[in-house]
Design a protein around this motif. Structure first.
Motif, short mmCIF file in Angstrom:
data_model
loop_
_atom_site.label_atom_id
_atom_site.label_comp_id
_atom_site.label_asym_id
_atom_site.label_seq_id
_atom_site.Cartn_x
_atom_site.Cartn_y
_atom_site.Cartn_z
N UNK A 1 -4.29 46.51 -54.58
CA UNK A 1 -3.20 45.57 -54.76
C UNK A 1 -2.69 45.15 -53.41
N UNK A 2 -1.79 44.16 -53.41
CA UNK A 2 -1.20 43.71 -52.15
C UNK A 2 -0.37 44.82 -51.51
N UNK B 1 -9.60 37.82 -43.72
CA UNK B 1 -10.92 38.41 -43.53
C UNK B 1 -12.01 37.38 -43.25
N UNK B 2 -11.76 36.09 -43.55
CA UNK B 2 -12.82 35.09 -43.36
C UNK B 2 -13.22 34.96 -41.90
N UNK C 1 -19.30 42.18 -45.68
CA UNK C 1 -18.06 42.22 -46.47
C UNK C 1 -18.16 41.28 -47.66
N UNK C 2 -17.61 41.74 -48.78
CA UNK C 2 -17.49 40.94 -49.99
C UNK C 2 -16.02 40.92 -50.39
N UNK D 1 -6.34 39.68 -52.75
CA UNK D 1 -6.71 38.40 -52.15
C UNK D 1 -6.99 38.51 -50.66
N UNK D 2 -6.32 39.43 -49.97
CA UNK D 2 -6.48 39.54 -48.52
C UNK D 2 -7.40 40.69 -48.12
N UNK D 3 -8.20 41.18 -49.06
CA UNK D 3 -9.04 42.34 -48.79
C UNK D 3 -10.52 42.00 -48.96
N UNK D 4 -11.35 42.72 -48.22
CA UNK D 4 -12.80 42.63 -48.36
C UNK D 4 -13.39 44.00 -48.10
#
Length: 747
Positions: free
Chosen positions: A17-18, A440-441, A467-468, A474-477
């Motif tokens: 989670x966030x 992460x992008x 990384x996927x 949303x902000x994790x990979x």
């Protein structure tokens, strides 16, 4: 990024989670309250400044809340090869001038760097160092030397002439007001001189401190002065009237900067000497009396307790630095502090945010607000000593050890790398998922591993982590680490564009290692260990947990929980009991169960005594066994901390020990008027004590013939007076506290 279940139970399903950081903190706190399953999945987590600061930043900025992002572009413009550059200035045409120490027996030098980057030595002047450089509105260049301070006027052709001599040992700072007057801050009498265009000057203000250490001029031509060692920040009006704006707890106000709205930023270094005697308050010059404002405040200034900083190096000051913001209304606020770094320079960026040049780690900090700050740059020289703004948002920085000039900005670096510290997983480990939280992008991750703690020697090559996106965050990979299993691991982040990282978590599973039993000890016979404390009922959740204080970094789960060292134990007497204890360890920190077995020394079959023992001791009821020599076998198992079928064991057999519950035998007891005689014999252990009494009186000690209790058999001949009809009793005890009594009537 990891939930309660993933940390405690090492479950493969994650529900990120966030609020992942809080969840992991909570999970780790709970984990510390539960029995350790040391070979479950562990996590190496880094998500704050203290953790990331142990790594290596290259074109990467680190914010105080633990955010990694691209740093401003930085380029080395000129290496002067002198030990220190102390001051830097810029003219209207974009030329940059810097002054510093000499490189030996040479004169101090002024360096010039053109807007195109061409650098040269502009001038040499007699002296050890140039501590201040300033350029006026007519692009005239002024440089102040130390010691025996003088201000030199430097021509663009490199010719130099003395412009003003304050007859002071040190000149620390130069600044121009809007009328072209040059202000000269000096030591070691702490005076500020005002020099009119043309070179005629006089004392403008006497701080009554050892050094007027720093200067700045506001839009109303008030002179802001920082002093040493009293740590005063003063505002001096154009008429020379001084007013203390703030008295710092630090001794040296080393740098000043003024914002467009009149806000003052001041840096102060080093702790003051305790118990320094007071001196007269600062006063205007030429009148010797204190100003009305100072007299009204009753400000006391400490007498200098230390000599001024050495001219060829940075001052050695204990206590780190503080930075203060003084609002236009005069209210002061402390906005930054460091226990180690020393602030040498302050500048304001294009957004009006303060930039701090520090040592002794060569860093530039930006104060983003009263809570957050950012390490913008980390350059090889150990001190950032001076700033000057350039055109279009460029900032020039001068350094010490070695004296170099850097151009910073205006844009960000194209790419940056962050290399973490090396994780010691303590045991040989297999690596799992690496989780990244942030933007992460724009972040690529790779890892390498090895079995020595020096990454230069025979480690694996960097291997990318693919990384996927994490569907639950949303902000994790996440991605699988492919580096070989080993004891040590390191990760690298390559950041581009808007990429950023707030948290990195790496899962790993230590290889299970068999426990070790180092020693088995048989306690003295007839003594019992304390009753074991009942094990708490099994539960996935503890009854309570304790969270660390806010802002406190929780420990990584890398290292196993160490068992307490062996301590002294108190046993209580209990006839027939034999206590046994042992020392055992498990490299993984697993909880251990023990199985204890017994057999006679001439027997082949081990007989079970007790299984699944949690403590490292047991009591044996020796009365259940025939007298004789026995051995114990203790087997340790790490089954409680490992999956079914993966547990490992270790076994140790004790030295032989004796069970003896049969008392000695007394024979040949006789009593005469002058002597009592008898023979005692034991089958297994030495006779160690003998006593006698007459007619039920006090028991008295008896020594064997020869005086020593050192055999299974003993003869006794005790001189004692008896009479016919007296009852004589004798008592004999063996080494295992087995006792027998016999008596006779004298005839």
């Amino acid at each position: 990024m990891k939930t309660f279940r993933s940390v405690i139970a090492a479950a493969p399903n994650r529900a990120a989670t966030e609020g992942s950081g809080l969840l992991l903190l909570l999970a780790l706190a709970i984990a510390l309250c539960l029995p350790a399953f040391a070979v479950e999945t562990k996590y190496w987590q880094e998500n704050d400044e203290a953790a990331f600061d142990k790594g290596t930043l290259k074109n990467v900025a680190l914010r105080s809340d633990g955010r990694l992002s691209l740093a401003p572009e930085v380029k080395e413009v000129y290496d002067t090869s002198v030990p220190y550059l102390w001051s830097i200035a810029r003219d209207s045409r974009g030329n940059v001038y810097a002054g510093g120490g000499s490189s030996g027996n040479d004169n101090a030098k002024v360096f010039e760097i053109s807007p195109g980057g061409k650098a040269k030595v502009l001038a040499s002047v007699p002296g050890l160092e140039i501590h201040a450089v300033a350029v006026n509105a007519r692009d005239e260049i002024f440089a102040a030397i130390n010691p025996d301070g003088k201000v030199w006027l430097i021509g663009h052709d490199g010719k130099a002439q003395v412009y003003f001599d304050p007859h002071a040992r040190y000149i620390w700072a130069l600044a121009f007001d809007s009328h072209g007057n040059l202000y000269v801050a000096t030591g070691d009498e702490g005076k500020v001189f005002r020099v009119a265009p043309g070179g005629k000057g006089s004392v403008f203000f006497n701080s009554q401190d050892t050094n007027a250490r720093s200067l700045a001029i506001d839009k109303d031509d008030n002179v802001i002065v920082g002093t040493d060692p009293s740590g005063l920040i003063l505002r001096v009006s154009p008429s020379g009237t001084g007013f203390v704006l703030y008295e710092s707890a630090r001794k040296e106000v080393s740098a000043l900067a003024i914002g467009s709205n009149g806000t003052i930023y001041a840096a102060a270094n080093g702790m003051k000497q305790p118990g320094a005697p007071a001196a007269a308050p600062p006063q205007a010059a030429p009148p010797p009396a204190p100003s009305a404002a100072m007299a009204q405040l009753g400000v006391k200034v400490a007498t200098p307790a230390a000599p001024p900083p050495a001219p060829l190096g940075p001052p050695t000051l204990a206590g780190g630095s503080e930075v203060y913001r003084i609002e236009p209304d005069g209210s002061p606020h402390r906005v930054w502090t460091s226990p180690q770094s020393l602030v040498y320079a302050i500048a304001l960026d294009a957004n009006g945010l303060p930039l701090l040049g520090t040592g002794n780690s060569g860093r530039v900090y930006r104060l983003d607000n009263d809570i957050l700050s950012t390490i913008l740059l980390d350059v090889p020289p150990t001190q950032i000593t001076a700033f000057v703004p350039g055109a279009n948002g460029v900032l020039y920085a001068a350094t010490g050890n070695i004296g170099k000039i850097y151009r910073v900005g205006p844009g960000l670096s194209n790419a940056g790398t962050y290399e973490s510290e090396v994780l010691d997983a303590v045991q040989f480990s297999h690596w799992g998922q690496l989780s990244l939280q942030g933007v992460t992008q724009g972040v690529a991750v790779s890892t390498r591993s090895g079995n020595v703690n020096r990454t230069q020697n025979n480690w694996s090559a960097w291997a990318p982590v693919r990384l996927e996106p994490d569907p639950g965050c949303e902000s994790c990979a996440n991605g699988q680490v492919t580096s070989p299993a080993a004891r040590f691991i390191q990760y690298r982040l390559e950041i581009t564009g808007s990429g950023a990282a707030n948290e990195v978590d790496l899962a790993f599973l230590p290889k299970n290692v068999a426990p070790v039993i180092q020693q088995i000890e048989i306690a003295p016979a007839n003594y019992r260990f304390p009753a074991p404390v009942a094990a708490p009922p099994s539960s996935p959740s503890p009854a309570s947990i304790t969270l660390p204080a806010l802002g406190t970094r929780h420990p990584t789960s890398a290292a196993p929980i160490a068992e307490p060292a062996s301590t002294a134990q108190t046993l209580t007497y209990s006839k027939g009991i034999i206590g046994v204890r042992w020392a055992a360890t498990d490299e993984n920190g697993d909880t251990l169960f023990y199985r204890v077995e017994i057999r006679g020394t001439h027997q082949q079959t081990w007989l079970p005594l007790k299984d699944k023992v949690r403590e490292k001791y047991i009591d044996i009821d020796s009365t259940a066994f025939p007298d004789g020599e026995y051995e114990l076998r203790v087997t340790a198992s790490d089954a409680p901390g490992n999956p079914e079928g993966q547990a490992l064991t270790a076994t140790l057999v004790s030295d032989p020990f004796l069970i003896d519950n049969t008392p000695p035998v007394i024979t040949d007891l006789t009593a005469t008027r002058s002597a009592i005689r008898w023979h005692a014999r034991d089958a297994k252990s030495n006779v160690v004590r003998a006593e006698f009494n007459i007619n039920g009186g006090e028991w008295k000690m008896a020594a064997p013939v020869g005086g020593l209790f050192d055999q299974l058999n003993a003869d006794f001949d005790v001189q004692a007076s008896t009479a016919p009809g007296d009852v004589v009793a004798v008592r004999v005890t063996d080494d295992f506290d087995n006792t027998t009594v016999s008596s006779i009537v004298c005839r």
